[in-house]
Design a protein around this motif. Structure first.
Motif, PDB file in Angstrom:
ATOM      1  N   THR A   3       0.880  -1.030   0.048  1.00 19.77           N
ATOM      2  CA  THR A   3      -0.167   0.009  -0.129  1.00 19.77           C
ATOM      3  C   THR A   3       1.027   1.391  -0.074  1.00 19.77           C
ATOM      4  O   THR A   3       2.072   1.252   0.401  1.00 19.77           O
ATOM      5  CB  THR A   3      -1.140   0.043   1.239  1.00 19.77           C
ATOM      6  OG1 THR A   3       0.035  -0.014   2.300  1.00 19.77           O
ATOM      7  CG2 THR A   3      -1.742  -1.213   1.254  1.00 19.77           C
ATOM      8  N   PRO A   4       0.494   2.279  -0.436  1.00 15.01           N
ATOM      9  CA  PRO A   4       1.208   3.355  -0.428  1.00 15.01           C
ATOM     10  C   PRO A   4       1.570   3.985   0.925  1.00 15.01           C
ATOM     11  O   PRO A   4       2.748   4.332   1.134  1.00 15.01           O
ATOM     12  CB  PRO A   4       0.359   4.607  -0.736  1.00 15.01           C
ATOM     13  CG  PRO A   4      -0.647   3.912  -1.683  1.00 15.01           C
ATOM     14  CD  PRO A   4      -0.952   2.435  -0.961  1.00 15.01           C
ATOM     15  N   SER A   7       4.536   1.641   1.175  1.00 15.94           N
ATOM     16  CA  SER A   7       5.715   1.396   0.185  1.00 15.94           C
ATOM     17  C   SER A   7       6.822   2.326   0.679  1.00 15.94           C
ATOM     18  O   SER A   7       6.901   3.457   1.093  1.00 15.94           O
ATOM     19  CB  SER A   7       4.991   2.000  -0.980  1.00 15.94           C
ATOM     20  OG  SER A   7       6.077   2.026  -1.953  1.00 15.94           O
ATOM     21  N   SER A  10       6.740   5.781  -0.898  1.00 13.39           N
ATOM     22  CA  SER A  10       6.065   7.206  -0.297  1.00 13.39           C
ATOM     23  C   SER A  10       6.911   7.790   0.645  1.00 13.39           C
ATOM     24  O   SER A  10       6.506   8.960   1.017  1.00 13.39           O
ATOM     25  CB  SER A  10       4.939   6.393   0.245  1.00 13.39           C
ATOM     26  OG  SER A  10       5.098   5.652   1.516  1.00 13.39           O
ATOM     27  N   ARG A  78       3.372   4.225  -7.135  1.00 12.14           N
ATOM     28  CA  ARG A  78       2.657   3.194  -6.208  1.00 12.14           C
ATOM     29  C   ARG A  78       3.049   1.897  -6.430  1.00 12.14           C
ATOM     30  O   ARG A  78       3.463   1.362  -7.549  1.00 12.14           O
ATOM     31  CB  ARG A  78       1.136   3.406  -6.440  1.00 12.14           C
ATOM     32  CG  ARG A  78       0.506   4.963  -5.792  1.00 12.14           C
ATOM     33  CD  ARG A  78       0.084   5.465  -6.632  1.00 12.14           C
ATOM     34  NE  ARG A  78      -0.514   6.782  -6.226  1.00 12.14           N
ATOM     35  CZ  ARG A  78       0.117   7.909  -6.521  1.00 12.14           C
ATOM     36  NH1 ARG A  78       1.056   8.086  -7.475  1.00 12.14           N
ATOM     37  NH2 ARG A  78      -0.262   8.935  -5.926  1.00 12.14           N
ATOM     38  N   GLU A  79       2.543   0.696  -5.714  1.00 14.56           N
ATOM     39  CA  GLU A  79       3.010  -0.376  -5.866  1.00 14.56           C
ATOM     40  C   GLU A  79       4.349  -1.038  -6.234  1.00 14.56           C
ATOM     41  O   GLU A  79       4.649  -1.771  -6.998  1.00 14.56           O
ATOM     42  CB  GLU A  79       2.132  -0.922  -6.978  1.00 14.56           C
ATOM     43  CG  GLU A  79       0.399  -0.795  -6.618  1.00 14.56           C
ATOM     44  CD  GLU A  79       0.086  -1.430  -5.467  1.00 14.56           C
ATOM     45  OE1 GLU A  79       0.652  -2.354  -4.988  1.00 14.56           O
ATOM     46  OE2 GLU A  79      -0.970  -0.657  -5.027  1.00 14.56           O
TER      47      GLU A  79
END
Length: 178
Positions: A3-4, A7, A10, A78-79
C-alpha cells in the motif's frame, strides 16, 4: 502488493529521485521537440515528412515525463516493490561490459562491423556471467560459444543494413559481405 503507506516510494526522500527522472524525461522530450523544429515537414513517399517520427517521439516523451512527474509529486510510484539484487554494483562486470563497448567503437573501422560487434558481445557476456557468478567463465568452450553466437548475431545485422537497407557499415573487406 504494497500500500502507499507501507511503500518505500512514499517516503519523502524517495520522491526526489523519482521527480528528477520525470523531469529528465520531460526535458529530453522538450529538447527533441526543439530539434525537430528545424527538420523539414515536406511530405515524402509515405505521406509523412521526415519530421514526423521526431515529433511523435518528443510528444510521447513529454507525456511520459509529465506522467512520471505527476506520480512522483502525488505520493510517489505506487505498488513499488522493494529493491532486489546485490547491495553494491559489480565493478569487474561493469569494466568488462564497458571495455567491450569502447573496443567496439575504437575497432569498428579497422576490424569491420561483424568482428568488432562480436568482440563487444563476447566481452559483455563475459562481464554479465562474471557478475552473476556463473561457473566456467574462463573455459575455452565458453569463449568459443560466445564468439560463434556473436558472429551469428552480428552477421545478419550487417547484411540487413548493407544489402537490404543500403546503409553503409564498416566492413572487413571491400566486397560488402564481410
Amino acid at each position: 502488493m504494497t500500500t502507499p503507506e507501507s511503500s518505500v516510494a512514499s517516503h519523502p526522500a524517495a520522491l526526489w529521485p523519482q521527480t528528477l527522472v520525470g523531469a529528465g524525461v520531460l526535458l529530453t522530450g522538450m529538447a527533441l521537440a526543439f530539434g525537430a523544429i528545424d527538420i523539414s515537414s515536406e511530405a515524402g513517399y509515405g505521406g509523412v515528412g521526415p519530421n514526423f517520427l521526431p515529433w511523435l517521439v518528443s510528444i510521447v516523451l513529454m507525456l511520459c515525463g509529465g506522467w512520471i512527474l505527476w506520480e512522483a509529486r502525488t505520493g510517489g510510484f505506487r505498488e513499488l516493490d522493494a529493491p532486489t539484487g546485490a547491495d553494491r554494483g559489480n565493478w569487474p562486470g561493469f569494466v568488462w561490459v564497458s571495455a567491450g563497448l569502447l573496443l567496439n567503437a575504437a575497432l569498428i573501422t579497422s576490424l569491420g562491423f561483424i568482428l568488432s560487434c562480436t568482440l563487444c558481445y563476447v566481452m559483455a557476456v563475459q562481464g554479465l556471467r562474471r557478475a552473476s557468478g556463473q561457473p566456467g567463465v574462463n573455459a575455452p568452450r565458453t569463449w568459443a560459444i560466445d564468439a560463434v553466437t556473436g558472429v551469428l548475431i552480428a552477421t545478419p545485422v550487417f547484411w540487413t543494413f548493407t544489402k537490404f537497407l543500403a546503409i553503409n557499415l564498416p566492413g572487413l573487406t571491400s566486397t560488402g559481405w564481410l
